[in-house]
Design a protein around this motif. Structure first.
Motif, mmCIF file in Angstrom:
data_model
loop_
_atom_site.group_PDB
_atom_site.id
_atom_site.type_symbol
_atom_site.label_atom_id
_atom_site.label_comp_id
_atom_site.label_asym_id
_atom_site.label_seq_id
_atom_site.Cartn_x
_atom_site.Cartn_y
_atom_site.Cartn_z
ATOM 1 N N ARG A 103 -35.516 23.547 -59.168
ATOM 2 C CA ARG A 103 -35.087 22.543 -58.214
ATOM 3 C C ARG A 103 -35.906 22.587 -56.950
ATOM 4 N N ASP A 308 -17.946 30.213 -51.122
ATOM 5 C CA ASP A 308 -19.305 30.709 -51.376
ATOM 6 C C ASP A 308 -19.347 32.191 -51.056
ATOM 7 N N LYS A 313 -23.338 30.213 -45.252
ATOM 8 C CA LYS A 313 -23.273 28.803 -45.645
ATOM 9 C C LYS A 313 -22.222 28.016 -44.858
ATOM 10 N N ILE A 377 -20.227 20.782 -62.460
ATOM 11 C CA ILE A 377 -21.547 20.219 -62.125
ATOM 12 C C ILE A 377 -22.637 21.229 -62.467
ATOM 13 N N THR A 402 -20.061 16.352 -65.159
ATOM 14 C CA THR A 402 -20.817 15.186 -64.715
ATOM 15 C C THR A 402 -22.310 15.461 -64.755
ATOM 16 N N PHE A 404 -25.820 13.873 -63.214
ATOM 17 C CA PHE A 404 -26.337 12.976 -62.179
ATOM 18 C C PHE A 404 -25.193 12.211 -61.496
HETATM 19 N N1 LIG Z 1 -24.873 18.270 -63.536
HETATM 20 C C1 LIG Z 1 -25.951 17.790 -62.924
HETATM 21 O O1 LIG Z 1 -26.323 16.628 -63.105
HETATM 22 C C2 LIG Z 1 -26.698 18.644 -61.993
HETATM 23 C C3 LIG Z 1 -26.420 19.969 -61.897
HETATM 24 N N2 LIG Z 1 -27.061 20.750 -60.996
HETATM 25 C C4 LIG Z 1 -26.649 22.147 -60.944
HETATM 26 O O2 LIG Z 1 -25.810 22.339 -59.813
HETATM 27 C C5 LIG Z 1 -25.839 23.713 -59.432
HETATM 28 C C6 LIG Z 1 -26.026 23.839 -57.926
HETATM 29 O O3 LIG Z 1 -27.287 23.382 -57.493
HETATM 30 P P1 LIG Z 1 -27.789 23.707 -55.991
HETATM 31 O O4 LIG Z 1 -26.755 23.338 -55.014
HETATM 32 O O5 LIG Z 1 -29.113 23.092 -55.835
HETATM 33 O O6 LIG Z 1 -27.902 25.282 -56.094
HETATM 34 P P2 LIG Z 1 -28.061 26.408 -54.996
HETATM 35 O O7 LIG Z 1 -28.579 27.591 -55.688
HETATM 36 O O8 LIG Z 1 -28.797 25.888 -53.816
HETATM 37 O O9 LIG Z 1 -26.566 26.689 -54.504
HETATM 38 C C7 LIG Z 1 -25.676 27.514 -55.201
HETATM 39 C C8 LIG Z 1 -24.688 28.101 -54.209
HETATM 40 O O10 LIG Z 1 -23.723 28.839 -54.949
HETATM 41 C C9 LIG Z 1 -23.451 30.048 -54.252
HETATM 42 N N3 LIG Z 1 -22.924 31.007 -55.217
HETATM 43 C C10 LIG Z 1 -23.617 31.713 -56.162
HETATM 44 N N4 LIG Z 1 -22.772 32.467 -56.891
HETATM 45 C C11 LIG Z 1 -21.536 32.244 -56.406
HETATM 46 C C12 LIG Z 1 -20.237 32.726 -56.749
HETATM 47 N N5 LIG Z 1 -20.051 33.582 -57.747
HETATM 48 N N6 LIG Z 1 -19.184 32.264 -56.040
HETATM 49 C C13 LIG Z 1 -19.346 31.393 -55.025
HETATM 50 N N7 LIG Z 1 -20.555 30.908 -54.649
HETATM 51 C C14 LIG Z 1 -21.619 31.332 -55.338
HETATM 52 C C15 LIG Z 1 -24.780 30.421 -53.633
HETATM 53 O O11 LIG Z 1 -24.600 31.310 -52.530
HETATM 54 C C16 LIG Z 1 -25.307 29.057 -53.201
HETATM 55 O O12 LIG Z 1 -24.883 28.727 -51.887
HETATM 56 C C17 LIG Z 1 -26.953 24.347 -60.275
HETATM 57 O O13 LIG Z 1 -26.375 25.004 -61.361
HETATM 58 C C18 LIG Z 1 -27.740 23.142 -60.764
HETATM 59 O O14 LIG Z 1 -28.433 23.417 -61.939
HETATM 60 C C19 LIG Z 1 -27.984 20.254 -60.125
HETATM 61 C C20 LIG Z 1 -28.298 18.935 -60.170
HETATM 62 C C21 LIG Z 1 -27.749 18.028 -61.159
#
Ligand SMILES: NC(=O)C1=CN([C@@H]2O[C@H](COP(=O)(O)OP(=O)(O)OC[C@H]3O[C@@H](n4cnc5c(N)ncnc54)[C@H](O)[C@@H]3O)[C@@H](O)[C@H]2O)C=CC1
Ligand SMILES: N[C@@H](CCC(=O)N[C@@H](CSC=O)C(=O)NCC(=O)O)C(=O)O
Length: 461
Positions: A103, A308, A313, A377, A402, A404
């Motif tokens: 990403r 988080d 954050k 997500i 979901t 996108f």
């Molecule tokens: N379904 C879809 O269409 C899409 C899904 N995604 C997915 O969404 C997810 C999030 O993406 P981003 O926000 O860019 O990721 P990111 O890595 O920037 O944020 C993840 C957050 O989760 C926190 N975190 C990690 N483990 C944790 C836990 N056990 N408990 C609480 N918080 C925790 C981290 O500290 C971080 O703030 C990813 O898995 C990504 O692949 C992203 C875009 C589209």
């Protein structure tokens, strides 16, 4: 024949860097150039020996690369064999460590380039190479390597294939990993934003018409990624995979509308349909979780609880609408119980924005009996499974997912761009860093430290 022709419709876009160019099989399309930097010695960081005369970025403002020949007609790239190793290791790293790498890399617009296989090797600490290769295939069957990564970008159409009618050279576009053909069973259903037309090809890293890649190095095919492959100055995508946008929109900002921000907003607006006065819990406050918060605030949610493990954050999350913060590390009891106690029986809506299957369970189980809805997500590693007691569903909780954010990409991404231009949604606030390609390792470090939401990488100043 007509069908084949339709499948051959594609758009050539110059967006970022590129990799090898190859004449299209039947459709007379050509593409690409290479964007990796020539200034650094190949070796540790895996710089590639691109052929300078194919460094075609002639429509990219400010570039130092000028083609001596048309990028349309020529070329392949010459990559010394050892760099395949670097490339594969990097690919493995992305797959194993997960989407943050992808990403972050994907943030790019034209004038900006990211190169998938460049210096990442230095951050790899996995040891047995064979094991890595095995993991690549085991963990994500769709993770084909070598490929050109990248799926969150914005660019300008360079040329179009025969039969392409909806975009023309010069149009500003956002590539859409979730296509929208408007004619398949999915698109016509009115029930989903998923599109079936090119999905089997994009999942296999090839183009639809001939099931071949348009990228190569030394004659060896390089797979496409998510139907977008935006870590390159030029890419080739199906015509159903680009959204034409307002040419006034700044590409180095709206590139974020290629994935994470729409996903978070849409999860609230389209998938959950959060109502005013709702209680919402958001697990994971990265870009996606913050976009959920922004969407929930605009939907009129009264309590927006951010969860988080990184307490840093919270400060930023307040600016996106989070009203309370919970760090699971501060509690001995399960986080779902913490939230149930905080909200008189559970939240109305929860969103898992991490990709952790244990957290997905907690997100479901913190929902209120009778009506609470949890939206998945986060993308978990391939092969992982979710679980809960069936009783949790029997008693009225609903589990959804979901992709996108439920947005129909070609139809609604331009609408999101317009909302940004009218200052109705945020984008700039998600961009915590702007770096150059040469600083890409710093970008990864920042991301791993948790201080980076989205980093836009520029190829040239
Ligand atoms: N379904 C879809 O269409 C899409 C899904 N995604 C997915 O969404 C997810 C999030 O993406 P981003 O926000 O860019 O990721 P990111 O890595 O920037 O944020 C993840 C957050 O989760 C926190 N975190 C990690 N483990 C944790 C836990 N056990 N408990 C609480 N918080 C925790 C981290 O500290 C971080 O703030 C990813 O898995 C990504 O692949 C992203 C875009 C589209
Ligand atoms: N290939 C993986 C699943 C990958 C996945 O779920 N991708 C998301 C997009 S993640 C964006 O950053 C998605 O929307 N998928 C829908 C689709 O049609 O691909 C696996 O096999 O687990």
């Amino acid at each position: 024949m007509v069908h084949m022709h339709a499948l051959a419709q594609m758009v050539h876009m110059h967006a970022l860097g590129a990799v090898g160019m190859q004449r299209g099989a039947r459709e007379g399309i050509y593409v690409a150039a290479c964007a990796w930097m020539m200034g650094m010695a190949p070796g540790l960081h895996g710089d590639l020996q691109g052929r300078r005369d194919y460094m075609a970025t002639y429509k990219v403002a400010g570039t130092t690369w000028r083609p001596t020949r048309s990028p349309r007609l020529h070329g392949d790239l010459s990559i010394p064999a050892p760099h395949w190793l670097v490339w594969l290791v990097y690919g493995s790293y992305v797959t194993l460590v997960g989407h943050p790498v992808c990403r972050m890399d994907c943030m790019a617009s034209y004038k900006i380039a990211c190169i998938a296989w460049r210096p990442m090797a230095i951050t790899v600490e996995f040891t047995p190479f064979q094991q890595l290769i095995w993991d690549v295939h085991h963990i994500d069957p769709e993770g084909l390597f070598p490929c050109i990564l990248g799926h969150e970008a914005a660019g300008i159409v360079e040329s179009v294939g025969e039969g392409v009618t909806e975009v023309q050279p010069g149009d500003h576009v956002i590539p859409c990993y979730q296509a929208e053909c408007r004619e398949c069973k999915f698109c016509k259903s009115g029930k989903t934003n998923l599109c079936g037309k090119v999905r089997t090809a994009t999942g296999a890293g090839v183009m639809m018409n001939d099931r071949k890649s348009r990228f190569s190095v030394n004659g060896k095919p390089i797979f496409h990624f998510m139907g977008t492959s935006t870590f390159s100055q030029y890419t080739v995508v199906h015509d159903v995979s680009v959204a034409k946008i307002d040419p006034q929109a700044p590409l180095d900002k709206v590139c974020l509308l290629g994935c994470g921000v729409p996903t978070g907003l849409g999860a609230v607006w389209n998938t959950a349909k959060v109502e005013p006065g709702s209680n919402v819990a958001i697990f994971g406050l990265g870009t996606v979780g913050l976009a959920v918060a922004e969407g929930a605030k605009s939907a009129g949610a009264s309590r927006i609880i951010g969860v988080d493990i990184d307490s840093k954050k919270y400060d930023i999350a307040k600016n996106f609408g989070v009203t309370e913060f919970v760090n699971p590390k501060d509690y001995d009891k399960p986080i779902q119980q913490v939230l149930v106690d905080l909200t008189d029986g559970g939240v109305d809506y929860s969103f898992e924005c991490i990709g952790n299957v244990s957290v997905m369970r907690a997100a479901l189980e913190c929902c209120h009996k009778g009506w609470g809805t949890s939206v998945i997500i986060g993308v978990a590693a391939s092969g992982q499974e979710i679980s809960t007691r069936p009783f949790k569903l029997v008693t009225g909780r609903v589990w959804k997912g979901t992709a996108f954010g439920g947005f129909k990409s070609r139809s609604q991404v331009p609408w999101l761009v317009d909302k940004y231009m009218k200052k109705e949604i945020k984008i700039d606030e998600y961009i915590t860093h702007n770096l150059t390609l040469g600083d890409i390792n710093k970008a990864f470090d920042l991301m791993h430290e948790g201080g980076c939401l989205r980093c836009v990488l520029k190829l040239h100043e």
